[in-house]
Design a protein around this motif. Structure first.
Motif, mmCIF file in Angstrom:
data_model
loop_
_atom_site.group_PDB
_atom_site.id
_atom_site.type_symbol
_atom_site.label_atom_id
_atom_site.label_comp_id
_atom_site.label_asym_id
_atom_site.label_seq_id
_atom_site.Cartn_x
_atom_site.Cartn_y
_atom_site.Cartn_z
ATOM 1 N N ILE A 17 36.609 21.037 44.870
ATOM 2 C CA ILE A 17 36.420 21.249 43.238
ATOM 3 C C ILE A 17 34.941 21.285 43.493
ATOM 4 N N GLU A 18 34.249 22.464 43.045
ATOM 5 C CA GLU A 18 32.772 22.852 43.263
ATOM 6 C C GLU A 18 32.614 23.900 42.417
ATOM 7 N N TRP A 19 31.284 24.157 42.095
ATOM 8 C CA TRP A 19 30.968 25.271 41.174
ATOM 9 C C TRP A 19 29.587 25.698 41.827
ATOM 10 N N LEU A 20 29.399 26.926 42.115
ATOM 11 C CA LEU A 20 27.889 27.226 42.679
ATOM 12 C C LEU A 20 27.596 28.474 41.608
ATOM 13 N N ASP A 21 26.460 28.385 40.819
ATOM 14 C CA ASP A 21 26.169 29.304 39.859
ATOM 15 C C ASP A 21 25.385 30.292 40.347
ATOM 16 N N ASN A 22 25.670 31.531 40.204
ATOM 17 C CA ASN A 22 24.989 32.815 40.837
ATOM 18 C C ASN A 22 24.491 33.478 39.805
ATOM 19 N N THR A 23 24.485 33.047 38.500
ATOM 20 C CA THR A 23 24.282 33.841 37.642
ATOM 21 C C THR A 23 22.815 33.631 36.780
ATOM 22 N N ASN A 24 22.613 32.100 36.639
ATOM 23 C CA ASN A 24 21.478 31.676 36.087
ATOM 24 C C ASN A 24 21.664 31.692 34.561
ATOM 25 N N ASP A 25 22.703 32.179 34.097
ATOM 26 C CA ASP A 25 22.821 32.427 32.677
ATOM 27 C C ASP A 25 23.957 31.633 32.318
ATOM 28 N N THR A 26 25.060 31.110 33.112
ATOM 29 C CA THR A 26 26.153 30.366 32.622
ATOM 30 C C THR A 26 25.698 29.227 32.321
ATOM 31 N N ILE A 27 26.267 28.606 31.047
ATOM 32 C CA ILE A 27 26.299 27.341 30.655
ATOM 33 C C ILE A 27 27.284 26.415 31.087
ATOM 34 N N VAL A 28 28.771 26.873 30.820
ATOM 35 C CA VAL A 28 29.747 26.266 31.176
ATOM 36 C C VAL A 28 30.676 27.193 32.031
ATOM 37 N N HIS A 29 31.195 26.593 33.103
ATOM 38 C CA HIS A 29 32.312 27.399 33.931
ATOM 39 C C HIS A 29 33.432 26.458 33.967
ATOM 40 N N ARG A 30 34.656 27.066 33.811
ATOM 41 C CA ARG A 30 35.984 26.488 33.985
ATOM 42 C C ARG A 30 36.661 26.680 35.414
ATOM 43 N N PHE A 31 36.883 25.616 36.226
ATOM 44 C CA PHE A 31 36.963 25.638 37.440
ATOM 45 C C PHE A 31 38.659 26.137 37.400
ATOM 46 N N GLU A 32 38.968 27.457 38.064
ATOM 47 C CA GLU A 32 40.144 28.012 37.888
ATOM 48 C C GLU A 32 41.153 27.475 39.176
ATOM 49 N N ARG A 33 42.392 26.795 38.873
ATOM 50 C CA ARG A 33 43.292 26.539 39.902
ATOM 51 C C ARG A 33 44.587 27.063 39.333
ATOM 52 N N TYR A 34 45.328 27.336 40.378
ATOM 53 C CA TYR A 34 46.753 27.795 40.017
ATOM 54 C C TYR A 34 47.564 26.809 39.242
ATOM 55 N N GLN A 35 47.734 27.173 37.963
ATOM 56 C CA GLN A 35 48.379 26.377 36.851
ATOM 57 C C GLN A 35 47.793 25.179 36.659
ATOM 58 N N ASN A 36 46.301 25.215 36.782
ATOM 59 C CA ASN A 36 45.667 24.215 36.411
ATOM 60 C C ASN A 36 45.844 22.809 37.505
ATOM 61 N N GLU A 37 46.658 22.883 38.399
ATOM 62 C CA GLU A 37 47.200 21.791 39.221
ATOM 63 C C GLU A 37 46.040 21.161 40.253
ATOM 64 N N ILE A 38 45.756 20.037 40.300
ATOM 65 C CA ILE A 38 44.719 19.502 41.049
ATOM 66 C C ILE A 38 45.482 18.209 41.954
ATOM 67 N N LYS A 39 45.369 18.373 43.451
ATOM 68 C CA LYS A 39 45.883 17.395 44.054
ATOM 69 C C LYS A 39 45.471 16.069 44.213
ATOM 70 N N ASN A 40 46.165 15.111 44.468
ATOM 71 C CA ASN A 40 45.499 13.773 44.567
ATOM 72 C C ASN A 40 44.719 13.729 45.977
ATOM 73 N N GLU A 41 43.471 12.836 45.978
ATOM 74 C CA GLU A 41 42.697 12.882 46.960
ATOM 75 C C GLU A 41 41.798 14.121 47.138
ATOM 76 N N ALA A 42 41.619 15.063 46.074
ATOM 77 C CA ALA A 42 40.782 16.044 46.002
ATOM 78 C C ALA A 42 39.294 15.563 46.011
ATOM 79 N N LYS A 43 38.589 16.420 46.561
ATOM 80 C CA LYS A 43 36.978 16.031 46.577
ATOM 81 C C LYS A 43 36.461 17.079 45.454
#
Length: 376
Positions: free
Chosen positions: A19-45
């Motif tokens: 789970i990470e975010w690379l900003d390419n816009t220099n204008d975004t303040i908040v970005h929501r990390f999109e996952r399928y149905q917002n599901e995050i697995k155990n031991e995720a990085k």
């Protein structure tokens, strides 16, 4: 190792997410990390880079906030997330949570300005209108508070969206601050630095309520109507310049305008005559001593002698003080026998009353022009 353990190990590797975010816009303040149905697995990085903060939201509430660094998402490292649904089922059971990456870098050179003119009551110029503009810089100080109070469920919150709100806030607080400062209107430009610092101090609590730190605030210009600006300039000149020098300057300008007159021979002659008169006047003002040496009668002709003082007389009739009257009126009273040579007369400068015949300038009344007494 049994077959089940190998399958479990293999699945655990397959389920590890990054789970990470690379900003390419220099204008975004908040970005929501999109996952399928917002599901995050155990031991995720989870990778949070410098200038970022990650906020976990579960069922509308903040679950945890992560500063820059790399994290393994499990119940041992994240005790707060241990209460989330799904962890209890082990490595292959996902949990539902929203991850918001917040840009915490400094946003600089943001513009602000007053959309409408601000009406101020100046002590010398009355009700006046001013406009102002400048720049400011800010950063997100409390990512969790900012996400909850400002972002909400917006998946991609940009600087443009928050800047409009901040501009309105700045304009309102700026109006209040300059109204309470009660500075003379011509001193706003000279005190721009002090006024900027005061505005920043007043505005910071409003920014802090939503998790924003106002780093810098600058007032670049305070403008006013052109008519008022000219009036202030004229007032400043009159306050600084010597009136004699100002008159000389105006006279010189009048001579220059007269010399440019191109209205024909008559107009040119009139312009020359006016120029000579103005030149003499200006020369007299610039060098009064030289003017007197050139024409010694100039000062006498220009300044008339004082008016003669008329002598007033008091007279007595039947032991009653009368007057005062001027010389001609007293002569008339003598002619109609209201007073005679023995009547007591007094004027300013005399110590006591004296008969009319003893006063030098009134002896003329006793000449041959004195009429005889009326017949019975």
């Amino acid at each position: 190792m049994g077959l089940f353990d190998e399958i479990k190990k293999k699945l655990s590797h397959e389920f590890i997410d990054i789970i990470e975010w690379l900003d390419n816009t220099n204008d975004t303040i908040v970005h929501r990390f999109e996952r399928y149905q917002n599901e995050i697995k155990n031991e995720a990085k989870l990778i949070v880079r410098e200038g970022q903060t990650a906020v976990f939201i579960n069922e509308g509430q903040i679950a945890d906030v992560f500063k820059p660094g790399t994290y393994t998402l499990n119940t041992q490292n994240l005790p707060i997330l241990a209460t989330l649904k799904g962890w209890k089922y082990g490595f292959n059971s996902p949990f539902k949570a929203e991850v918001y990456f917040v840009n915490t870098r400094l946003f600089t050179d943001e513009k602000w300005g007053t959309k409408n003119a601000i009406i101020l009551n100046d002590e010398r110029f009355g009700l006046t209108e001013i406009r102002a503009f400048g720049t400011y810089s800010y950063r997100i100080e409390d990512a969790g508070k900012f996400v909850v109070n400002v972002v909400g469920t917006d998946g991609n919150f940009t600087n443009y969206e928050i800047s409009e709100h901040l501009k309105s806030l700045i304009a309102t607080r700026f109006t209040d601050t300059v109204g309470e400062a009660k500075l003379p209107i011509e001193l706003y430009a000279a005190n721009a630095t002090e006024l900027s610092e005061t505005c920043q101090e007043v505005m910071q609590p409003e920014f802090g309520r939503v998790g924003i730190q106002l780093e810098k605030f600058y007032i670049e210009n305070v403008s006013m109507p052109e008519e008022l600006k000219k009036e202030i300039f004229e007032y400043s000149r009159l306050d600084k310049l010597d009136m004699g020098k100002l008159t000389q300057f105006k006279t010189a300008k009048a001579i220059e305008e007269a010399a440019k007159n191109e209205g024909g021979t008559a107009g040119a002659g009139m312009g020359m005559g006016m120029g000579f008169v103005l030149a003499q006047q200006m020369g007299g003002m610039m060098n009064p001593q030289m003017s007197q040496q050139t024409n010694p009668n100039l000062q006498q002709a220009a300044v008339p002698p004082p008016m003669p003082t008329q002598i007033m007389y008091h007279y007595a009739v039947n032991n009653t003080q009368m007057g005062p009257v001027p010389f001609e009126k007293l002569k008339e009273l003598f002619a109609n026998r209201t007073v005679n040579k023995d009547s007591l007369i007094w004027k300013q400068g005399m110590g006591n009353w004296a008969p009319l015949q003893d006063i030098e300038e009134l002896k003329a009344f006793l000449g041959g022009n004195t009429p005889p007494p009326l017949p019975n």
